[in-house]
Design a protein around this motif. Structure first.
Motif, PDB file in Angstrom:
ATOM      1  N   MET A 183       0.855  -1.186   0.000  1.00  0.00           N
ATOM      2  CA  MET A 183       0.000   0.000   0.000  1.00  0.00           C
ATOM      3  C   MET A 183       0.887   1.230   0.000  1.00  0.00           C
ATOM      4  N   THR A 184       0.550   2.200  -0.840  1.00  0.00           N
ATOM      5  CA  THR A 184       1.342   3.432  -0.874  1.00  0.00           C
ATOM      6  C   THR A 184       0.969   4.320   0.311  1.00  0.00           C
ATOM      7  N   GLU A 185       1.741   5.358   0.507  1.00  0.00           N
ATOM      8  CA  GLU A 185       1.583   6.215   1.671  1.00  0.00           C
ATOM      9  C   GLU A 185       0.904   7.532   1.308  1.00  0.00           C
ATOM     10  N   ASP A 186       0.174   8.081   2.266  1.00  0.00           N
ATOM     11  CA  ASP A 186      -0.422   9.403   2.116  1.00  0.00           C
ATOM     12  C   ASP A 186       0.663  10.452   2.341  1.00  0.00           C
ATOM     13  N   SER A 187       0.722  11.459   1.461  1.00  0.00           N
ATOM     14  CA  SER A 187       1.793  12.463   1.543  1.00  0.00           C
ATOM     15  C   SER A 187       1.848  13.161   2.905  1.00  0.00           C
ATOM     16  N   LYS A 188       0.696  13.361   3.534  1.00  0.00           N
ATOM     17  CA  LYS A 188       0.688  14.090   4.811  1.00  0.00           C
ATOM     18  C   LYS A 188       1.366  13.307   5.918  1.00  0.00           C
ATOM     19  N   ASP A 189       1.450  11.985   5.778  1.00  0.00           N
ATOM     20  CA  ASP A 189       2.090  11.163   6.804  1.00  0.00           C
ATOM     21  C   ASP A 189       3.604  11.059   6.605  1.00  0.00           C
ATOM     22  N   VAL A 190       4.088  11.547   5.469  1.00  0.00           N
ATOM     23  CA  VAL A 190       5.532  11.490   5.199  1.00  0.00           C
ATOM     24  C   VAL A 190       6.139  12.877   5.166  1.00  0.00           C
ATOM     25  N   PHE A 191       5.493  13.796   4.445  1.00  0.00           N
ATOM     26  CA  PHE A 191       6.051  15.130   4.246  1.00  0.00           C
ATOM     27  C   PHE A 191       5.269  16.226   4.966  1.00  0.00           C
ATOM     28  N   ALA A 192       4.281  15.840   5.770  1.00  0.00           N
ATOM     29  CA  ALA A 192       3.447  16.797   6.506  1.00  0.00           C
ATOM     30  C   ALA A 192       2.784  17.794   5.555  1.00  0.00           C
TER      31      ALA A 192
END
Length: 339
Positions: A183-192
Motif C-alpha cells: 500500500m502506498t503512503e499518504d503524503s501528509k504522513d511522510v512530508f506533513a
C-alpha cells in the motif's frame, strides 16, 4: 491701441485656445495607467522569455556542468536509470509520463535554479531523478544490454511524447518509489503536506520485488550505540531495551509514524535514516539470548506516489499506462503539455 488688441489676442491664443486643442488631440495617460501598461508589457515579455523551447537545463553532478538536453532525450535517460528495463512496456510508459511531468514541474517551479543546485532546476542525481546517457548506460551495463533494451525504452517514451499529468488544471509533482510493500503512503504522513493527488492506495502484486522484504541485523551493543549517537541522554541498556522502545503510531499503510525512545517521541523516518532502513514500514525484534536485534522492513522508498514494482504488477495483469497512472495519482488527467 491697435497694438494692444493684437497683444491681447496673442495672449488669449496661448492661454485658452492652444491648451484646448492639445487636450483634444493628445491621449492623456495617468501615472497609474503608465504603471499598468508597463506591467502588462513586462508580463508579455516574460511570457515570450519563458516559452518552452523543447529543451531543459540539467546540472550534471558528475561533471559539475549545466547541460541543455531535449526533453524527450532526457526522459529516455531517466526511464533507463530509474526503472528496470525488463519491466512491462506499459509500466515503462507510466514511468516515462511521470518522469516527464516531474522534469517540467521542477523546471517551472525553479526557473532560477534549485536551492540545492542553483545552476539549474534539475540534476542528474537521485536528489531529483537519476539520469544516464546512452554512453553511460553502455559503460554501466554493456553494449549487449543497450542493443537489447534501448529500443524498448525509446518506444515507451516516444509513444507518450509530450504527455504529462495534471490535477485541477495544474501540472503535478508525481513522486514515485521502488516498492510500496502492498500500500502506498499518504503524503501528509511522510512530508506533513496534504497533497490531494498523493493519497495512499492499495498496491498488490509486488512480491517479486527484490526489496519487498529485508532484514537488518545488529548486535544489541551496536543497536544501543546507534541510538545513543543521536539521543545521548537515552537511558537504554541491554537489560531494559524492550521497555524503553515502544510503538506510538502507525500510518494507515502500516508504516511507523512515531515511536517512543525512553519517553521521547521521535518520527519513524528518523530511525529509518539512523539505521539506513529500506522504508519506515519496519518491525524491531530483540533476542536477548543471542543478543541480537533484527529490524525487518517491508517495501523500499518513501512510499508516496507510484510504486514502480506495483506499476509493473498492474501492467502484467493487463492494465495500460493510463490506468496505472490514474491508480497511483488520485483524480488526475493525462494531457499534452500546455506550453
Amino acid at each position: 491701441m491697435k497694438k494692444f488688441w493684437i497683444y491681447l489676442a496673442f495672449i488669449l491664443i496661448i492661454t485658452i485656445v492652444l491648451p484646448t486643442i492639445l487636450v483634444k488631440t493628445v491621449n492623456l495617460v495617468s501615472k497609474e495607467d503608465t504603471k499598468e501598461i508597463a506591467k502588462e508589457k513586462k508580463i508579455e515579455e516574460n511570457i515570450v522569455d519563458e516559452k518552452f523551447d523543447g529543451y531543459i537545463k540539467v546540472y550534471d553532478t558528475r561533471t559539475q556542468e549545466v547541460v541543455k538536453i531535449p526533453l524527450e532525450d532526457y526522459v529516455k535517460g531517466v526511464v533507463a536509470a530509474e526503472m528496470p528495463a525488463e519491466f512491462d512496456e506499459e509500466a515503462l510508459k507510466a514511468q516515462a509520463v511521470a518522469s516527464r511531468t516531474y522534469a517540467l514541474y521542477k523546471t517551472n517551479k525553479f526557473k532560477e535554479g534549485h536551492p540545492d543546485h542553483p545552476q539549474a532546476p534539475l540534476c542528474t542525481g537521485v536528489h531529483c531523478q537519476a539520469f544516464l546517457s546512452l554512453g553511460e548506460l553502455e559503460s554501466i551495463h554493456s553494449k549487449k544490454w543497450v542493443d537489447k533494451y534501448w529500443s524498448k525504452i525509446e518506444k515507451a517514451v516516444d509513444s507518450t511524447k509530450g504527455e504529462v499529468i495534471y490535477y485541477d488544471g495544474e501540472i503535478i509533482e508525481p513522486l514515485y518509489h521502488s516498492t510500496s510493500g502492498g500500500m502506498t503512503e499518504d503524503s501528509k504522513d511522510v512530508f506533513a503536506n496534504d497533497v490531494p493527488y498523493l493519497k495512499g492506495v492499495q498496491s498488490p502484486n509486488e512480491e517479486e520485488a527484490p526489496k519487498f522484504k529485508s532484514v537488518a541485523t545488529f548486535t544489541v551493543g551496536e543497536f544501543i550505540e546507534k541510538i545513543k549517537s543521536i539521543y545521548p541522554n537515552a537511558n537504554i541498556t541491554q537489560e531494559n531495551l524492550p521497555e524503553k522502545i515502544k510503538l506510538v503510531e502507525r500510518t494507515e499503510s502500516g508504516r511507523i509514524k512515531k515511536i517512543m525512545i525512553d519517553g521521547h517521541v521521535v518520527e519513524g523516518r528518523e530511525l529509518r535514516e539512523l539505521f539506513n532502513l529500506n522504508s519506515t514500514n519496519f518491525k524491531i525484534t530483540y533476542n536477548p539470548k543471542a543478543e541480537i536485534v533484527d529490524i525487518e522492513t517491508t517495501g523500499y522508498g518513501h512510499g508516496v506516489g507510484m510504486s514502480q514494482w506495483g506499476a509493473n504488477g498492474m501492467a502484467k495483469k493487463g492494465s495500460d499506462y493510463i490506468e496505472i497512472i490514474k491508480h497511483y495519482y488520485t483524480g488526475v488527467e493525462i494531457e499534452q503539455y500546455k506550453k
